[in-house]
Motif scaffolding. Structure first.
Motif, PDB file in Angstrom:
ATOM      1  N   HIS A  28      27.173 -19.797 -48.387  1.00 23.82           N
ATOM      2  CA  HIS A  28      28.511 -20.170 -48.825  1.00 23.82           C
ATOM      3  C   HIS A  28      28.764 -21.665 -48.626  1.00 23.82           C
ATOM      4  CE1 HIS A  28      29.322 -15.989 -49.432  1.00 23.82           C
ATOM      5  NE2 HIS A  28      29.146 -15.701 -48.153  1.00 23.82           N
ATOM      6  N   ARG A  81      30.386 -25.085 -47.748  1.00 24.68           N
ATOM      7  CA  ARG A  81      31.259 -25.470 -46.643  1.00 24.68           C
ATOM      8  C   ARG A  81      32.039 -26.724 -47.015  1.00 24.68           C
ATOM      9  NH1 ARG A  81      27.877 -25.593 -41.223  1.00 24.68           N
ATOM     10  NH2 ARG A  81      29.118 -23.945 -40.294  1.00 24.68           N
ATOM     11  N   PRO A 124      33.281 -22.420 -44.822  1.00 26.66           N
ATOM     12  CA  PRO A 124      33.552 -21.955 -46.185  1.00 26.66           C
ATOM     13  C   PRO A 124      35.048 -21.970 -46.476  1.00 26.66           C
ATOM     14  CG  PRO A 124      31.906 -20.549 -45.144  1.00 26.66           C
ATOM     15  CD  PRO A 124      32.448 -21.456 -44.066  1.00 26.66           C
ATOM     16  N   THR A 163      32.603 -13.308 -53.761  1.00 31.14           N
ATOM     17  CA  THR A 163      31.595 -12.719 -52.885  1.00 31.14           C
ATOM     18  C   THR A 163      31.851 -13.072 -51.427  1.00 31.14           C
ATOM     19  OG1 THR A 163      29.912 -12.760 -54.627  1.00 31.14           O
ATOM     20  CG2 THR A 163      29.118 -12.633 -52.357  1.00 31.14           C
ATOM     21  N   SER A 164      32.302 -14.301 -51.193  1.00 31.73           N
ATOM     22  CA  SER A 164      32.552 -14.745 -49.821  1.00 31.73           C
ATOM     23  C   SER A 164      33.673 -13.952 -49.163  1.00 31.73           C
ATOM     24  CB  SER A 164      32.862 -16.245 -49.786  1.00 31.73           C
ATOM     25  OG  SER A 164      34.099 -16.550 -50.411  1.00 31.73           O
ATOM     26  N   ASP A 224      31.957 -10.971 -47.656  1.00 32.86           N
ATOM     27  CA  ASP A 224      31.069 -11.397 -46.576  1.00 32.86           C
ATOM     28  C   ASP A 224      31.832 -11.836 -45.333  1.00 32.86           C
ATOM     29  OD1 ASP A 224      28.995 -10.887 -48.266  1.00 32.86           O
ATOM     30  OD2 ASP A 224      28.494 -12.977 -48.686  1.00 32.86           O
ATOM     31  N   MET A 225      33.058 -12.358 -45.522  1.00 33.48           N
ATOM     32  CA  MET A 225      33.782 -12.956 -44.408  1.00 33.48           C
ATOM     33  C   MET A 225      35.131 -12.287 -44.145  1.00 33.48           C
ATOM     34  SD  MET A 225      32.784 -16.964 -44.892  1.00 33.48           S
ATOM     35  CE  MET A 225      32.905 -17.253 -43.138  1.00 33.48           C
TER      36      MET A 225
END
Length: 472
Positions: free
Chosen positions: A263, A265, A306, A359-360, A363-364
């Motif tokens: 991801h 940053r 991110p 998508t992030s 994931d987060m």
């Protein structure tokens, strides 16, 4: 030693007026701001009467920030170089980001007229003789109609869209600064500084103050869950299991922030909620009002992470679960439209395509859940700052100024709710605060509902939610 000298004042006024042709007649620090003395600093309004060459006198107001008085918070700010980070951002990074963004797209922050602080004195606007002399003077946004966000009022879609637009610009400025390294050596030093923006809150080092605070947060959360749902989570059997699960989640957060992954940053604000967000409004024909602009303040907790971390923190702390379920996808799409506008389609597709942003989120997601658990008890611990009607600036309100020495703000403050909360809780910064939170839950149903929802959503995420029915 005075915190702010006459030389400091002249340097600040010169920067604000963009001219050396003035004479300071009188000045004082005024405690009009209801969020005065909190964990990250002392905040007050600086009032200055200035005389110009044509003998005209004008009164100007500025927002000023100094180191906290409470020792525990002062240590946190000192150890994490929070003033140095903020001074460096305003004096160097932000000024370059502004030049790289399109001229019609302003960076969503106030103007900075004086920045001095921390261990970065060689690069701040003013040399800093010691930590106690750290100071930041900003444009006063309140007379311009900006109002601090009320944490007790959940934000609707129009407010969230305004914040998404501003975040896209803020993150976009960081991306453009990073991109500039390959095209020019001019900004190389600042680019390296972006990468060196140190994390202040979510730190894995067991000896750090921040890590100890997170341990206390974990103990607090496990204790409160056991007290709220004693049948589902009897303390003798569930407390240690919950504590282990919560700390594993913090370890996941550490990994998200400190491990290089797929991801992108950028420079992130770091604590986008509460008084760090100020909205401007315009009246509508039917008598209502709508948000038209927003500014971000308090850059002491900047992180290199991110961009979704800012988005998730903001949404999990400032909105409800159902709202996020209904609007998250559209808000991400709107953020990306504004990000493309700020950096160009070519740069956006290369650095942060929309699919990568979405998508992030998955994931987060745990980051947003943990941010809510960490921040909601603090943000909702006291009543919000006073509304805008009490902030409107009128020089006549203040009459004759007293001398600067006599009006030293630390002696003139009367405690407000935020100050009282932080003074009362400074001694338990590293301790289990479950009794205080449970007491607050009994006193305030809205507080209880917000926290229960945050705990329930987190327990579902880690697979420990035992009750299929809503606790509300």
């Amino acid at each position: 030693m005075e915190l702010f000298t006459k030389d400091d004042l002249n340097a600040m006024i010169s920067a604000a007026m963009m001219s050396p042709n003035f004479k300071v007649i009188e000045y004082k620090f005024d405690s009009v701001y209801n969020f005065g003395n909190t964990k990250m600093g002392r905040h007050c309004r600086l009032m200055v009467i200035v005389e110009y060459p044509d003998d005209v006198r004008r009164t100007h107001s500025f927002f000023s920030k100094f180191v906290p008085e409470i020792e525990e918070y002062k240590n946190f700010v000192r150890v994490n170089d929070c003033f140095g980070k903020e001074a460096y951002f305003y004096s160097h990074i932000a000024s370059i980001m502004k030049t790289l963004l399109p001229s019609e797209i302003p960076l969503p922050i106030p103007m900075c007229y004086f920045a001095r602080g921390g261990s970065r004195e060689s690069v701040s606007l003013q040399p800093c003789p010691n930590f106690e002399a750290s100071a930041i003077i900003l444009q006063d946004l309140l007379p311009l109609g900006y109002q601090p966000m009320d944490m007790w009022t959940l934000l609707d879609l129009s407010h969230c869209r305004i914040v998404m637009r501003a975040l896209a610009i803020f993150h976009g400025g960081s991306v453009l600064l990073q991109q500039s390294k390959s095209e020019s050596l001019e900004y190389e030093g600042e680019n390296e500084a972006i990468i060196l923006v140190n994390e202040s809150v979510f730190i894995s080092d067991e000896e750090s103050l921040s890590n100890k605070i997170l341990h206390a947060c974990s103990e607090t959360t496990a204790s409160v869950i056991c007290q709220i749902w004693p049948i589902m989570y009897p303390k003798e059997r569930s407390y240690n299991k919950l504590l282990h699960a919560i700390w594993n989640s913090w370890k996941n957060v550490f990994s998200m922030l400190h491990t290089v992954n797929r991801h992108k940053r950028v420079i992130c604000h770091g604590e986008l909620c509460g008084n760090n967000i100020l909205f401007a409004y315009e009246r509508e024909h039917h008598g209502g009002r709508k948000p038209v602009d927003v500014k971000f303040v308090d850059m002491q907790l900047l992180r290199y992470a991110p961009p979704i971390t800012d988005i998730l923190m903001f949404l999990h702390v400032c909105t409800r679960r159902m709202f996020r379920h209904e609007h998250l996808s559209n808000l991400l799409s709107y953020y990306h439209i504004e990000f493309v506008r700020a950096v160009s389609p070519k740069v956006a597709n290369k650095t942060l395509p929309l699919e990568a942003l979405k998508t992030s989120v998955e994931d987060m997601r745990e980051f947003g859940l943990m941010a809510a658990i960490y921040l909601l008890p603090k943000c909702l611990a006291y009543r919000p700052a006073r509304r805008s009607a009490e902030f409107h600036f009128s020089p006549e309100r203040f009459g004759n100024f007293s001398s600067p020495r006599e009006s030293h703000f630390s002696k003139r403050y009367s405690l407000n709710d935020a100050e009282q909360y932080y003074q009362n809780n400074s001694q338990v910064l590293f301790e289990n605060q479950a009794p205080r939170i449970l007491e607050r839950m009994e006193e305030n149903r809205s507080f209880k509902i917000r926290l229960i929802e945050a705990y329930e959503e987190y327990l579902e995420f880690i697979g420990l939610w035992k009750n299929p029915l809503s606790s509300q």
